[in-house]
Design a protein around this motif. Sequence first.
Motif, PDB file in Angstrom:
ATOM      1  N   GLU A 151      -5.256  -0.968  31.439  1.00 38.05           N
ATOM      2  CA  GLU A 151      -4.169  -1.113  32.397  1.00 38.05           C
ATOM      3  C   GLU A 151      -3.427  -2.398  32.047  1.00 38.05           C
ATOM      4  O   GLU A 151      -4.003  -3.486  32.102  1.00 38.05           O
ATOM      5  CB  GLU A 151      -4.705  -1.168  33.828  1.00 38.05           C
ATOM      6  CG  GLU A 151      -5.399   0.102  34.269  1.00 38.05           C
ATOM      7  CD  GLU A 151      -5.913   0.016  35.693  1.00 38.05           C
ATOM      8  OE1 GLU A 151      -5.095   0.002  36.633  1.00 38.05           O
ATOM      9  OE2 GLU A 151      -7.148  -0.046  35.868  1.00 38.05           O
ATOM     10  N   ASP A 170       4.080   4.790  29.801  1.00 46.01           N
ATOM     11  CA  ASP A 170       4.915   3.615  30.051  1.00 46.01           C
ATOM     12  C   ASP A 170       5.828   3.846  31.248  1.00 46.01           C
ATOM     13  O   ASP A 170       6.741   4.668  31.200  1.00 46.01           O
ATOM     14  CB  ASP A 170       5.760   3.293  28.804  1.00 46.01           C
ATOM     15  CG  ASP A 170       6.490   1.963  28.910  1.00 46.01           C
ATOM     16  OD1 ASP A 170       7.314   1.808  29.838  1.00 46.01           O
ATOM     17  OD2 ASP A 170       6.242   1.082  28.076  1.00 46.01           O
ATOM     18  N   LEU A 205      -9.254   6.449  31.617  1.00 49.52           N
ATOM     19  CA  LEU A 205      -8.391   5.273  31.704  1.00 49.52           C
ATOM     20  C   LEU A 205      -9.134   4.075  31.133  1.00 49.52           C
ATOM     21  O   LEU A 205     -10.117   3.602  31.722  1.00 49.52           O
ATOM     22  CB  LEU A 205      -7.993   5.010  33.157  1.00 49.52           C
ATOM     23  CG  LEU A 205      -7.062   3.824  33.401  1.00 49.52           C
ATOM     24  CD1 LEU A 205      -5.702   4.058  32.747  1.00 49.52           C
ATOM     25  CD2 LEU A 205      -6.900   3.572  34.894  1.00 49.52           C
ATOM     26  N   THR A 244       7.508   0.929  32.801  1.00 48.85           N
ATOM     27  CA  THR A 244       7.770  -0.504  32.873  1.00 48.85           C
ATOM     28  C   THR A 244       9.228  -0.734  33.264  1.00 48.85           C
ATOM     29  O   THR A 244       9.655  -0.303  34.324  1.00 48.85           O
ATOM     30  CB  THR A 244       7.404  -1.196  31.550  1.00 48.85           C
ATOM     31  OG1 THR A 244       8.150  -0.600  30.450  1.00 48.85           O
ATOM     32  CG2 THR A 244       5.910  -1.071  31.254  1.00 48.85           C
ATOM     33  N   GLY A 275       3.176   3.338  38.151  1.00 49.99           N
ATOM     34  CA  GLY A 275       2.067   3.079  37.247  1.00 49.99           C
ATOM     35  C   GLY A 275       0.720   3.150  37.934  1.00 49.99           C
ATOM     36  O   GLY A 275      -0.240   3.710  37.387  1.00 49.99           O
ATOM     37  N   SER A 276       0.625   2.606  39.128  1.00 47.10           N
ATOM     38  CA  SER A 276      -0.651   2.644  39.850  1.00 47.10           C
ATOM     39  C   SER A 276      -1.004   4.070  40.259  1.00 47.10           C
ATOM     40  O   SER A 276      -2.180   4.461  40.246  1.00 47.10           O
ATOM     41  CB  SER A 276      -0.593   1.732  41.075  1.00 47.10           C
ATOM     42  OG  SER A 276       0.442   2.128  41.969  1.00 47.10           O
ATOM     43  N   ALA A 309      -2.285   5.728  37.101  1.00 50.41           N
ATOM     44  CA  ALA A 309      -3.642   5.260  36.797  1.00 50.41           C
ATOM     45  C   ALA A 309      -4.666   5.976  37.682  1.00 50.41           C
ATOM     46  O   ALA A 309      -5.731   6.407  37.200  1.00 50.41           O
ATOM     47  CB  ALA A 309      -3.731   3.749  36.981  1.00 50.41           C
ATOM     48  N   ALA A 354       1.017  -0.854  34.954  1.00 49.24           N
ATOM     49  CA  ALA A 354      -0.032  -0.329  35.833  1.00 49.24           C
ATOM     50  C   ALA A 354      -0.005  -0.931  37.225  1.00 49.24           C
ATOM     51  O   ALA A 354      -0.559  -0.354  38.159  1.00 49.24           O
ATOM     52  CB  ALA A 354      -1.404  -0.561  35.195  1.00 49.24           C
ATOM     53  N   VAL A 378      -2.236   2.629  30.541  1.00 48.82           N
ATOM     54  CA  VAL A 378      -1.059   2.668  31.405  1.00 48.82           C
ATOM     55  C   VAL A 378      -0.354   1.325  31.332  1.00 48.82           C
ATOM     56  O   VAL A 378      -0.937   0.283  31.646  1.00 48.82           O
ATOM     57  CB  VAL A 378      -1.432   2.999  32.864  1.00 48.82           C
ATOM     58  CG1 VAL A 378      -0.191   2.955  33.749  1.00 48.82           C
ATOM     59  CG2 VAL A 378      -2.090   4.379  32.943  1.00 48.82           C
ATOM     60  N   SER A 430      -0.105  -4.936  32.512  1.00 50.33           N
ATOM     61  CA  SER A 430       0.974  -5.379  33.386  1.00 50.33           C
ATOM     62  C   SER A 430       1.845  -6.380  32.639  1.00 50.33           C
ATOM     63  O   SER A 430       1.523  -6.795  31.519  1.00 50.33           O
ATOM     64  CB  SER A 430       0.410  -6.011  34.662  1.00 50.33           C
ATOM     65  OG  SER A 430      -0.349  -5.058  35.385  1.00 50.33           O
ATOM     66  N   ASN A 477      -7.659   8.606  36.472  1.00 53.31           N
ATOM     67  CA  ASN A 477      -9.057   8.400  36.872  1.00 53.31           C
ATOM     68  C   ASN A 477      -9.668   9.644  37.496  1.00 53.31           C
ATOM     69  O   ASN A 477     -10.882   9.878  37.389  1.00 53.31           O
ATOM     70  CB  ASN A 477      -9.157   7.234  37.855  1.00 53.31           C
ATOM     71  CG  ASN A 477      -9.313   5.896  37.143  1.00 53.31           C
ATOM     72  OD1 ASN A 477      -9.940   5.813  36.092  1.00 53.31           O
ATOM     73  ND2 ASN A 477      -8.739   4.852  37.722  1.00 53.31           N
TER      74      ASN A 477
END
Length: 247
Positions: A32, A52, A29, A54, A14-15, A18, A9, A6, A34, A22
């Motif tokens: 991660e 992505d 996963l 971002t 993103g979180s 993720a 992340a 990810v 950043s 999981n």
Amino acid sequence: MIKVGVLGAAGRVGSAVAAGVNKADDLELVAEVSAGDSLQVLLDKDVDVIVDFTTPAAVMGNLDFCINNGIHCVVGTTGFDDERYQQVRDWCAANEGVGVLVAPNFAISAVLTMAFARQAAPYFESAEVVEYHHPNKLDAPSGTAVKTAQGIADARREAGLGEMPDATEQALDGSRGANVDGVHVHAVRMQGMVAHEEIVFGTTEQSLTIRQDSYGRESFVPGVLTGVREVASHPGLTIGLDKYLGL
């Protein structure tokens, strides 16, 4: 098991992605990433698919690295235009077998809204799109709204409809919104909003409003996971999750 990385992340979407990966029994996963992190970890962890979420400034560099290293890509980052799509196609052409999904919206309700709007478009003289997002969104109008408007415009052309009626002669700059293929699109940025869209259709003495609301970032997760599971079966560039849903 599909090994997933990810990118973005630490962000809100993103979180959530993720966490969704999981929880999935068939996904793992393994990375991660950043802002500021090296993408080398994707190779070190033997990632199969990246997701992505971002920024428009970062996404093309990420795709350059991933596609050219044989990693499939599921992209929810916005800011894509025809030039960027063509660049992704060129990278995919040089790396046969790599699949890239770029979707303006991963909420299933939003994907259906776009499909419904295209169905309705031939039956109405007028159509406008209004999108509402949180004030931290970097682009306007949203990619979802642009794709919705393009779908409406395509459906109108296929039905042989001409320009929409509009006698406006005087207007403040921006008062009629952005013009996307002849469809006006209005962007609202407001505290408290997450991601929302209205398409308003009108004809003689009647109107139709189609509205979609995402109240939290977890609304995008089921669509993202569908993309992760399916992207390897769709080599090259695919624009829009609707292609994976048979719409």
